[in-house]
Design an enzyme around this catalytic site. Structure first.
Site, PDB file in Angstrom:
ATOM      1  N   LYS A  13      16.773 -32.494 -19.307  1.00 59.22           N
ATOM      2  CA  LYS A  13      17.328 -31.382 -19.741  1.00 59.22           C
ATOM      3  C   LYS A  13      16.682 -30.214 -20.098  1.00 59.22           C
ATOM      4  O   LYS A  13      16.630 -29.259 -19.832  1.00 59.22           O
ATOM      5  CB  LYS A  13      18.112 -31.802 -21.082  1.00 59.22           C
ATOM      6  CG  LYS A  13      19.058 -32.829 -20.991  1.00 59.22           C
ATOM      7  CD  LYS A  13      19.875 -33.103 -22.421  1.00 59.22           C
ATOM      8  CE  LYS A  13      18.952 -33.599 -23.612  1.00 59.22           C
ATOM      9  NZ  LYS A  13      18.198 -34.820 -23.274  1.00 59.22           N
ATOM     10  N   ARG A 127       5.657 -38.204 -18.989  1.00 58.53           N
ATOM     11  CA  ARG A 127       5.668 -36.886 -19.791  1.00 58.53           C
ATOM     12  C   ARG A 127       4.307 -37.063 -20.784  1.00 58.53           C
ATOM     13  O   ARG A 127       3.550 -35.919 -20.896  1.00 58.53           O
ATOM     14  CB  ARG A 127       6.875 -36.732 -20.651  1.00 58.53           C
ATOM     15  CG  ARG A 127       6.993 -35.562 -21.236  1.00 58.53           C
ATOM     16  CD  ARG A 127       8.130 -35.051 -21.815  1.00 58.53           C
ATOM     17  NE  ARG A 127       9.096 -35.785 -22.816  1.00 58.53           N
ATOM     18  CZ  ARG A 127       9.941 -35.773 -23.196  1.00 58.53           C
ATOM     19  NH1 ARG A 127      11.051 -34.733 -22.458  1.00 58.53           N
ATOM     20  NH2 ARG A 127      10.727 -36.321 -24.042  1.00 58.53           N
ATOM     21  N   ARG A 139       3.687 -35.940 -27.724  1.00 59.96           N
ATOM     22  CA  ARG A 139       4.766 -36.335 -28.815  1.00 59.96           C
ATOM     23  C   ARG A 139       4.871 -37.709 -29.252  1.00 59.96           C
ATOM     24  O   ARG A 139       4.626 -38.634 -28.434  1.00 59.96           O
ATOM     25  CB  ARG A 139       6.245 -36.036 -28.171  1.00 59.96           C
ATOM     26  CG  ARG A 139       6.504 -34.526 -28.149  1.00 59.96           C
ATOM     27  CD  ARG A 139       8.081 -34.369 -27.301  1.00 59.96           C
ATOM     28  NE  ARG A 139       8.999 -35.105 -27.802  1.00 59.96           N
ATOM     29  CZ  ARG A 139      10.187 -35.151 -27.653  1.00 59.96           C
ATOM     30  NH1 ARG A 139      10.416 -34.072 -26.753  1.00 59.96           N
ATOM     31  NH2 ARG A 139      11.127 -35.843 -28.061  1.00 59.96           N
TER      32      ARG A 139
HETATM   33  P1  AMP Z   1      14.390 -33.987 -28.394  1.00 54.19           P
HETATM   34  O1  AMP Z   1      13.192 -33.040 -28.274  1.00 54.19           O
HETATM   35  O2  AMP Z   1      15.511 -33.449 -28.111  1.00 54.19           O
HETATM   36  O3  AMP Z   1      13.991 -35.327 -27.634  1.00 54.19           O
HETATM   37  O4  AMP Z   1      14.556 -34.317 -29.929  1.00 54.19           O
HETATM   38  C1  AMP Z   1      13.477 -35.192 -30.536  1.00 54.19           C
HETATM   39  C2  AMP Z   1      13.857 -35.539 -32.081  1.00 54.19           C
HETATM   40  O5  AMP Z   1      14.259 -34.591 -32.717  1.00 54.19           O
HETATM   41  C3  AMP Z   1      15.208 -36.460 -31.851  1.00 54.19           C
HETATM   42  O6  AMP Z   1      14.684 -37.926 -31.376  1.00 54.19           O
HETATM   43  C4  AMP Z   1      15.662 -36.556 -33.237  1.00 54.19           C
HETATM   44  O7  AMP Z   1      14.941 -36.891 -34.127  1.00 54.19           O
HETATM   45  C5  AMP Z   1      15.451 -35.081 -33.599  1.00 54.19           C
HETATM   46  N1  AMP Z   1      16.751 -34.118 -33.015  1.00 54.19           N
HETATM   47  C6  AMP Z   1      16.779 -33.245 -32.107  1.00 54.19           C
HETATM   48  N2  AMP Z   1      18.006 -32.835 -31.782  1.00 54.19           N
HETATM   49  C7  AMP Z   1      18.775 -33.403 -32.818  1.00 54.19           C
HETATM   50  C8  AMP Z   1      20.140 -33.146 -32.830  1.00 54.19           C
HETATM   51  N3  AMP Z   1      20.764 -32.381 -32.079  1.00 54.19           N
HETATM   52  N4  AMP Z   1      20.559 -33.881 -33.943  1.00 54.19           N
HETATM   53  C9  AMP Z   1      19.683 -34.857 -34.857  1.00 54.19           C
HETATM   54  N5  AMP Z   1      18.319 -35.112 -34.338  1.00 54.19           N
HETATM   55  C10 AMP Z   1      17.810 -34.191 -33.336  1.00 54.19           C
END
Ligand code: AMP
Length: 198
Positions: A13, A127, A139
């Site tokens: 994404k 990654r 990360r």
């Molecule tokens: P991502 O970078 O999208 O993989 O998000 C990393 C982490 O941020 C996730 O594993 C959640 O802990 C938190 N997070 C990101 N977006 C959301 C969301 N829309 N709702 C809840 N937690 C989120």
């Protein structure tokens, strides 16, 4: 152009959103990036989100809904935006509906990147390796153990959104296992069709 990119962690994404930013000149609103910035800044939101993120769980709907509502009112979102990693729960999806209708705007489309689970862990490990090799921070949640929890959260809370948007006639699926360029081409075709249908 307002769109949502759906798909499990590691589906691509973020990579695809970045390409759409370049092509359409609209911002990528990644709640993951916003939350990581909040953690980095040591803000109140960041302090509340950090442990939850490190464990691979989802941050509360109230927190993410508030940050997105604030973000979409900024000037660079006037022409549209790409929601990446948001909404992730049905409560968040309902919040998007009201945020947009309160502002008299609507979504153009929801694109789901469909990928094979078995490929995802490999992508996440890569990654992390790529970030390390480039001297960038890795990360904390990009490791196989936390990834398993992220994937569980995805199936429990986020996967139902495909049915939610399908029922609204908004869901388009794209094969996320194809090459990065092929996925981009397929997404662009979906967006062009959506623009014509407007
Ligand atoms: P991502 O970078 O999208 O993989 O998000 C990393 C982490 O941020 C996730 O594993 C959640 O802990 C938190 N997070 C990101 N977006 C959301 C969301 N829309 N709702 C809840 N937690 C989120």
């Amino acid at each position: 152009m307002r769109l949502i990119l759906l798909g499990p962690p590691g589906a691509g994404k973020g990579t695809q959103a970045q390409r759409l930013v370049d092509k359409y000149g609209i911002p990528q609103l990644s709640t993951g990036d916003m939350l990581r910035a909040a953690v980095q800044a040591g803000s109140e939101v960041g302090k509340r989100a950090k442990a939850v993120m490190d464990a691979g769980e989802l941050v509360s709907d109230a927190i993410v809904n508030a940050i997105v509502a604030e973000r979409i009112d900024q000037a660079d979102c006037a022409k549209g935006f790409i929601l990446d990693g948001y909404p992730r729960t049905l409560v968040q999806a309902d919040a998007v509906e009201s945020m947009l209708s309160d502002r008299g705007i609507s979504l153009d489309t929801v694109i789901e990147l469909v990928v094979d689970d078995r490929a995802l862990v490999g992508r996440i490990v890569k990654r992390a390796e790529d970030a390390k090799a480039a001297g960038q921070p890795v990360r904390k949640d990009d490791n196989p153990a936390v990834f398993e929890e992220r994937l569980r959260e995805y199936y429990k809370k986020t996967a139902p959104l495909t049915g939610y948007y399908y029922a609204k006639g908004r869901l388009k699926t794209v094969d996320g296992m194809a090459s990065i360029d092929a996925v981009t081409a397929e997404i662009e075709a979906v967006l062009e069709a959506a623009a014509k249908a407007r």
